[in-house]
Design an enzyme around this catalytic site. Structure first.
Site, PDB file in Angstrom:
ATOM      1  N   ASP A 317       0.811  -1.146  -0.045  1.00 17.30           N
ATOM      2  CA  ASP A 317      -0.111  -0.048  -0.034  1.00 17.30           C
ATOM      3  C   ASP A 317       0.952   1.336  -0.019  1.00 17.30           C
ATOM      4  OD1 ASP A 317      -2.191   1.639   0.295  1.00 17.30           O
ATOM      5  OD2 ASP A 317      -2.449   1.393   2.281  1.00 17.30           O
ATOM      6  N   CYS A 370      -3.805   5.146  -3.055  1.00 22.03           N
ATOM      7  CA  CYS A 370      -5.074   6.243  -2.951  1.00 22.03           C
ATOM      8  C   CYS A 370      -4.791   7.068  -3.968  1.00 22.03           C
ATOM      9  CB  CYS A 370      -5.427   6.402  -1.346  1.00 22.03           C
ATOM     10  SG  CYS A 370      -4.025   7.466  -0.737  1.00 22.03           S
TER      11      CYS A 370
END
Length: 434
Positions: A317, A370
């Protein structure tokens, strides 16, 4: 607090944000309210609403103020202009009525401030002569990347980015069902509906105080955007697996993977930040998770070498620009610099190369951000495969993936298309013979 006192507090907070432009607005707001514990919950929400509305409209408000002759967009003028564009009737008189200097109200408007706001009276926030980056509330230098990513959909996507985000929750199936969580939240006065994509998601229409509810405190729900939940689904972590969360932070996705593993198997949560890893401890305990080991990555660490090619799943991530979270963090658009993007791209490639060595032959590497930018997403993946021919893109084998994405090797989510934050994920499999 009176409306005028709330406005004064909002102006003070905006002034602090201007004084510390590289500090995230949510962190500054938390400190601001901690130092003013006398401000109640309702007043905090009202003050925050003014500040965040200014942040969402900053470039347009600044553009109008400059056209009206203001040498700078001061917090007082930004707040006054926001109120002008939000109201109707004799708005200028109403705004003037809040700047009285009495009973904790902002000081009276100066003659120059009054003249500038009077020039804005009767105009509209969205002026057709605005340059596109101003109208869309993005940095000028970022426009080519955004056009490359979205093409004709750019205006719709950025309009959705300018709206407040809903409150999404992930139900922790280790503690109960989605129906039980919804019922518990309803008893606390928080109505939710099932998320459209995530099998574990619940959505509340507006930001509400969830952390004081029994559902949250018992570990039945966690605050997590639906898009982030789908990244967890894409990993496809199962009970028998060895899983590495390489950039775990405070453990949000670690918690989700522990749930899909039914608290069995083994997860290692790594990060370079000790405070972030320490922050995961309470969350893991509250969620009833006990199959997670934490590891702090430090310079010269031999940990990765000893565990090379040993994990069934490795989730990266990656640190990124966070452009997918602009609904929640509109100030990030104002802080982002071109140098930030180039530095992050180099860091993402470096992290991917290190993480690849930890995937066992036949195992999978899941890269996620993101971000909404191709520069950080699919372009990174193409470059990675060019450096590591033993990896190839494959569809997720997770039963938890929504049908719409079941056959996809990459996942691209956005507010306009999916109603989530902007997220990207790519699923890469290491050749069994490598």
């Amino acid at each position: 607090m009176t409306p005028a006192a709330r406005l004064a507090a909002a102006i003070e907070m905006l002034a602090q944000m201007q004084a510390e432009p590289r500090r995230p607005a949510d962190a500054l707001a938390n400190s601001f309210f901690r130092e003013r514990r006398y401000i109640g919950g309702g007043d905090r929400r009202f003050i925050s609403a003014i500040v965040w509305d200014v942040l969402r409209r900053w470039r347009r408000l600044e553009w109008h103020l400059q056209r009206a002759g203001s040498p700078e967009a001061t917090p007082r003028l930004l707040a006054g202009a926001l109120l002008l564009y939000a109201g109707d009737g004799d708005v200028l008189r109403d705004v003037e009525g809040l700047f009285t200097g009495e009973h904790y109200a902002p000081e009276r408007l100066t003659r120059a401030e009054h003249a500038i706001l009077a020039t804005l009276a009767g105009t509209t926030l969205d002026d057709p002569s605005m340059p596109d980056p101003v109208r869309l509330e993005v940095p000028d230098w970022l426009m080519p990347s955004l056009v490359a990513t979205f093409g004709d959909r750019l205006s719709d996507e950025l309009a959705a980015m300018g709206e407040p985000a809903p409150l999404d929750l992930r139900v922790n199936l280790l503690m109960g069902t989605r129906e039980q969580a919804a019922a518990s939240l309803a008893r606390a006065g928080i109505e939710t509906t099932p998320c459209h994509l995530s099998p574990w998601g619940l959505r509340a229409a507006a930001r509400q105080s969830v952390t004081t509810t029994q559902a949250f405190q018992s570990g039945l729900v966690e605050i997590q955007d639906e898009g982030s939940q789908l990244v967890v689904a894409a990993v496809g972590a199962r009970p028998e697996m060895r899983v590495l969360d390489y950039c775990a932070g405070a453990g949000g996705k670690t918690l989700g993977m522990a749930m899909t593993m039914h608290n069995r198997g083994h997860i290692v949560a790594c990060d370079v930040s000790e405070p972030r890893l320490e922050g995961a401890v309470r969350r893991l305990r509250r969620a009833g998770v006990h199959n997670v080991e934490r590891h702090l990555i430090v310079a010269g660490d031999k940990w990765a070498k000893r565990r090379a090619a040993s994990f069934d799943r490795v989730l990266v991530d990656a640190p990124c620009t966070g452009t997918g979270t602009w609904r929640r963090n509109p100030d990030a658009r104002l802080r982002l610099r071109a140098s930030d993007l180039s530095e992050l791209q180099a860091k993402q490639a470096e992290i991917l190369d290190r993480a690849a060595s930890l995937v066992r032959p036949g195992g999978r590497l899941i890269y996620a951000t993101c971000s909404i930018l191709d520069d950080e997403n699919i372009s990174q993946i193409h470059a990675f495969i060019g450096r590591h021919s033993e990896f190839r893109l494959v569809p997720s084998d997770s039963a938890d993936m929504p049908a719409a994405f079941a056959a996809c090797a990459t996942l691209s989510l956005s507010p306009a298309l999916n109603g989530t934050d902007g997220f990207f994920a790519a699923i890469l499999e290491r050749s069994p013979g490598s």
